[in-house]
Write a protein that holds these residues in place. Sequence first.
Motif, PDB file in Angstrom:
ATOM      1  N   ASN A 175      -3.142  12.129   4.436  1.00  0.00           N
ATOM      2  CA  ASN A 175      -2.886  13.384   5.138  1.00  0.00           C
ATOM      3  C   ASN A 175      -1.595  13.341   5.967  1.00  0.00           C
ATOM      4  O   ASN A 175      -1.379  14.203   6.821  1.00  0.00           O
ATOM      5  CB  ASN A 175      -4.058  13.769   6.045  1.00  0.00           C
ATOM      6  CG  ASN A 175      -5.362  13.872   5.287  1.00  0.00           C
ATOM      7  OD1 ASN A 175      -5.534  14.763   4.466  1.00  0.00           O
ATOM      8  ND2 ASN A 175      -6.276  12.952   5.522  1.00  0.00           N
ATOM      9  N   GLY A 176      -0.770  12.338   5.721  1.00  0.00           N
ATOM     10  CA  GLY A 176       0.485  12.208   6.461  1.00  0.00           C
ATOM     11  C   GLY A 176       0.310  11.846   7.917  1.00  0.00           C
ATOM     12  O   GLY A 176       1.243  11.961   8.706  1.00  0.00           O
ATOM     13  N   LYS A 177      -0.876  11.379   8.315  1.00  0.00           N
ATOM     14  CA  LYS A 177      -1.161  11.123   9.726  1.00  0.00           C
ATOM     15  C   LYS A 177      -0.847   9.683  10.108  1.00  0.00           C
ATOM     16  O   LYS A 177      -1.297   8.746   9.451  1.00  0.00           O
ATOM     17  CB  LYS A 177      -2.638  11.422  10.037  1.00  0.00           C
ATOM     18  CG  LYS A 177      -3.026  12.892   9.896  1.00  0.00           C
ATOM     19  CD  LYS A 177      -2.320  13.751  10.929  1.00  0.00           C
ATOM     20  CE  LYS A 177      -2.790  15.192  10.871  1.00  0.00           C
ATOM     21  NZ  LYS A 177      -2.093  16.038  11.864  1.00  0.00           N
ATOM     22  N   LYS A 178      -0.076   9.518  11.175  1.00  0.00           N
ATOM     23  CA  LYS A 178       0.262   8.208  11.712  1.00  0.00           C
ATOM     24  C   LYS A 178       0.710   8.399  13.149  1.00  0.00           C
ATOM     25  O   LYS A 178       1.278   9.437  13.475  1.00  0.00           O
ATOM     26  CB  LYS A 178       1.364   7.513  10.908  1.00  0.00           C
ATOM     27  CG  LYS A 178       2.717   8.225  10.962  1.00  0.00           C
ATOM     28  CD  LYS A 178       2.855   9.297   9.908  1.00  0.00           C
ATOM     29  CE  LYS A 178       4.142  10.071   9.974  1.00  0.00           C
ATOM     30  NZ  LYS A 178       4.365  10.824  11.200  1.00  0.00           N
ATOM     31  N   LEU A 179       0.441   7.395  14.005  1.00  0.00           N
ATOM     32  CA  LEU A 179       0.833   7.561  15.396  1.00  0.00           C
ATOM     33  C   LEU A 179       1.412   6.265  15.949  1.00  0.00           C
ATOM     34  O   LEU A 179       2.633   6.078  15.929  1.00  0.00           O
ATOM     35  CB  LEU A 179      -0.349   8.042  16.247  1.00  0.00           C
ATOM     36  CG  LEU A 179       0.001   8.629  17.619  1.00  0.00           C
ATOM     37  CD1 LEU A 179       1.031   9.743  17.514  1.00  0.00           C
ATOM     38  CD2 LEU A 179      -1.249   9.121  18.329  1.00  0.00           C
ATOM     39  N   PHE A 180       0.596   5.334  16.379  1.00  0.00           N
ATOM     40  CA  PHE A 180       1.104   4.101  16.981  1.00  0.00           C
ATOM     41  C   PHE A 180       0.815   2.860  16.126  1.00  0.00           C
ATOM     42  O   PHE A 180       1.731   2.163  15.689  1.00  0.00           O
ATOM     43  CB  PHE A 180       0.510   3.911  18.382  1.00  0.00           C
ATOM     44  CG  PHE A 180       0.868   5.017  19.336  1.00  0.00           C
ATOM     45  CD1 PHE A 180       2.199   5.317  19.618  1.00  0.00           C
ATOM     46  CD2 PHE A 180      -0.117   5.756  19.962  1.00  0.00           C
ATOM     47  CE1 PHE A 180       2.538   6.334  20.495  1.00  0.00           C
ATOM     48  CE2 PHE A 180       0.211   6.780  20.844  1.00  0.00           C
ATOM     49  CZ  PHE A 180       1.536   7.062  21.110  1.00  0.00           C
ATOM     50  N   ALA A 181      -0.467   2.568  15.912  1.00  0.00           N
ATOM     51  CA  ALA A 181      -0.836   1.308  15.261  1.00  0.00           C
ATOM     52  C   ALA A 181      -0.295   1.215  13.841  1.00  0.00           C
ATOM     53  O   ALA A 181       0.198   0.155  13.430  1.00  0.00           O
ATOM     54  CB  ALA A 181      -2.362   1.155  15.257  1.00  0.00           C
ATOM     55  N   LEU A 182      -0.391   2.294  13.075  1.00  0.00           N
ATOM     56  CA  LEU A 182       0.061   2.251  11.682  1.00  0.00           C
ATOM     57  C   LEU A 182       1.568   2.045  11.554  1.00  0.00           C
ATOM     58  O   LEU A 182       2.009   1.100  10.873  1.00  0.00           O
ATOM     59  CB  LEU A 182      -0.381   3.517  10.950  1.00  0.00           C
ATOM     60  CG  LEU A 182       0.139   3.691   9.522  1.00  0.00           C
ATOM     61  CD1 LEU A 182      -0.254   2.518   8.643  1.00  0.00           C
ATOM     62  CD2 LEU A 182      -0.367   5.003   8.927  1.00  0.00           C
ATOM     63  N   PRO A 183       2.401   2.884  12.184  1.00  0.00           N
ATOM     64  CA  PRO A 183       3.848   2.640  12.073  1.00  0.00           C
ATOM     65  C   PRO A 183       4.269   1.277  12.608  1.00  0.00           C
ATOM     66  O   PRO A 183       5.202   0.664  12.074  1.00  0.00           O
ATOM     67  CB  PRO A 183       4.463   3.780  12.893  1.00  0.00           C
ATOM     68  CG  PRO A 183       3.438   4.851  12.899  1.00  0.00           C
ATOM     69  CD  PRO A 183       2.123   4.126  12.919  1.00  0.00           C
ATOM     70  N   HIS A 184       3.595   0.815  13.662  1.00  0.00           N
ATOM     71  CA  HIS A 184       3.940  -0.498  14.215  1.00  0.00           C
ATOM     72  C   HIS A 184       3.657  -1.599  13.194  1.00  0.00           C
ATOM     73  O   HIS A 184       4.474  -2.518  13.010  1.00  0.00           O
ATOM     74  CB  HIS A 184       3.160  -0.757  15.500  1.00  0.00           C
ATOM     75  CG  HIS A 184       3.561  -2.009  16.209  1.00  0.00           C
ATOM     76  ND1 HIS A 184       2.905  -3.204  16.026  1.00  0.00           N
ATOM     77  CD2 HIS A 184       4.584  -2.264  17.073  1.00  0.00           C
ATOM     78  CE1 HIS A 184       3.492  -4.144  16.742  1.00  0.00           C
ATOM     79  NE2 HIS A 184       4.506  -3.599  17.397  1.00  0.00           N
ATOM     80  N   TYR A 185       2.508  -1.534  12.525  1.00  0.00           N
ATOM     81  CA  TYR A 185       2.190  -2.527  11.491  1.00  0.00           C
ATOM     82  C   TYR A 185       3.235  -2.503  10.385  1.00  0.00           C
ATOM     83  O   TYR A 185       3.737  -3.562   9.966  1.00  0.00           O
ATOM     84  CB  TYR A 185       0.804  -2.251  10.897  1.00  0.00           C
ATOM     85  CG  TYR A 185       0.472  -3.144   9.722  1.00  0.00           C
ATOM     86  CD1 TYR A 185      -0.239  -4.336   9.896  1.00  0.00           C
ATOM     87  CD2 TYR A 185       0.881  -2.804   8.431  1.00  0.00           C
ATOM     88  CE1 TYR A 185      -0.536  -5.161   8.817  1.00  0.00           C
ATOM     89  CE2 TYR A 185       0.600  -3.624   7.354  1.00  0.00           C
ATOM     90  CZ  TYR A 185      -0.111  -4.802   7.551  1.00  0.00           C
ATOM     91  OH  TYR A 185      -0.385  -5.620   6.478  1.00  0.00           O
ATOM     92  N   LEU A 186       3.563  -1.312   9.892  1.00  0.00           N
ATOM     93  CA  LEU A 186       4.541  -1.200   8.808  1.00  0.00           C
ATOM     94  C   LEU A 186       5.894  -1.739   9.234  1.00  0.00           C
ATOM     95  O   LEU A 186       6.574  -2.439   8.468  1.00  0.00           O
ATOM     96  CB  LEU A 186       4.663   0.263   8.360  1.00  0.00           C
ATOM     97  CG  LEU A 186       3.405   0.865   7.715  1.00  0.00           C
ATOM     98  CD1 LEU A 186       3.601   2.356   7.507  1.00  0.00           C
ATOM     99  CD2 LEU A 186       3.080   0.169   6.400  1.00  0.00           C
ATOM    100  N   SER A 187       6.304  -1.419  10.459  1.00  0.00           N
ATOM    101  CA  SER A 187       7.585  -1.905  10.959  1.00  0.00           C
ATOM    102  C   SER A 187       7.602  -3.426  11.033  1.00  0.00           C
ATOM    103  O   SER A 187       8.589  -4.072  10.641  1.00  0.00           O
ATOM    104  CB  SER A 187       7.863  -1.308  12.340  1.00  0.00           C
ATOM    105  OG  SER A 187       9.078  -1.798  12.867  1.00  0.00           O
ATOM    106  N   GLU A 188       6.506  -4.007  11.531  1.00  0.00           N
ATOM    107  CA  GLU A 188       6.426  -5.463  11.647  1.00  0.00           C
ATOM    108  C   GLU A 188       6.467  -6.143  10.283  1.00  0.00           C
ATOM    109  O   GLU A 188       6.897  -7.296  10.168  1.00  0.00           O
ATOM    110  CB  GLU A 188       5.137  -5.851  12.380  1.00  0.00           C
ATOM    111  CG  GLU A 188       5.146  -5.523  13.860  1.00  0.00           C
ATOM    112  CD  GLU A 188       6.133  -6.395  14.617  1.00  0.00           C
ATOM    113  OE1 GLU A 188       5.989  -7.625  14.573  1.00  0.00           O
ATOM    114  OE2 GLU A 188       7.056  -5.831  15.252  1.00  0.00           O
ATOM    115  N   HIS A 189       6.026  -5.432   9.241  1.00  0.00           N
ATOM    116  CA  HIS A 189       6.009  -6.007   7.894  1.00  0.00           C
ATOM    117  C   HIS A 189       7.142  -5.471   7.016  1.00  0.00           C
ATOM    118  O   HIS A 189       7.116  -5.625   5.795  1.00  0.00           O
ATOM    119  CB  HIS A 189       4.650  -5.737   7.241  1.00  0.00           C
ATOM    120  CG  HIS A 189       3.519  -6.516   7.860  1.00  0.00           C
ATOM    121  ND1 HIS A 189       2.914  -6.127   9.046  1.00  0.00           N
ATOM    122  CD2 HIS A 189       2.922  -7.673   7.484  1.00  0.00           C
ATOM    123  CE1 HIS A 189       1.968  -6.998   9.351  1.00  0.00           C
ATOM    124  NE2 HIS A 189       1.956  -7.945   8.439  1.00  0.00           N
TER     125      HIS A 189
END
Length: 239
Positions: free
Chosen positions: A149-163
């Motif tokens: 649903n295109g939803k992301k806020l803090f934890a998800l983008p942070h994980y992706l950025s770290e990886h």
Amino acid sequence: MKWLRRKPTIITAVGLVVVLAVAATLWNVSGSRTFQFFGELVNRVETTEKVVALTFDDGPDPAGAQQVLDLLDQERVKATFFLIGRDLEKHPELGRKIADAGHEIGNHTYHHERMVGVLPSTVAGEIEDTDAQIRRTGYTGEIHFRPPNGKKLFALPHYLSEHHRKTIMWDVEPDSAGTPTAAQIEQDVLDRTRPGSIILLHPMYASRDQTRQALKPVIGELKERGYRFVTVSALLAGA
């Protein structure tokens, strides 16, 4: 004395308004197609070349997977499938068919739940469990990620950025809201597509027959207009 008695009530009311305003703002940000707090988000690529990425969300599901694969083969088009881990586990043979056909496979989480207000451990599990299912198909390419649903806020983008992984969004979405007719889907795609667009369609499930019917005319008309279809990875690489 009356003012002193009313003051706490006024402060409480103001505080509630502020909290609600912040919550509404964060909810809107969570669904933004062009912004997130951490890492890189891509909803299209700036280019003058007539190239687009055709992407499919959800599944794989027997109701639509083979029909979509057959059409892509006929049209000699490579697409990017953002698949759900639990559906891949349920239908591994369909995942293998997608990989064997040379299409790109992306990660759409394991349970397809909104990744807002979730723990970092939940994010890691949703992504890593789905990555594992994708690798079981035989797919060896880069695994891009798209949030449900295109939803992301803090934890998800942070994980992706770290990886070191991008969030792949879209700028053309004709069937995300409801189930429009094939003609409406086709017209919406043709009206909105431009060089570098990422087109999102949902053709997998039984209720999405209109999307499947729209796929052939969409591909045909965009080809007539001079567009070339590439995977998300190829689009990002400037293909």
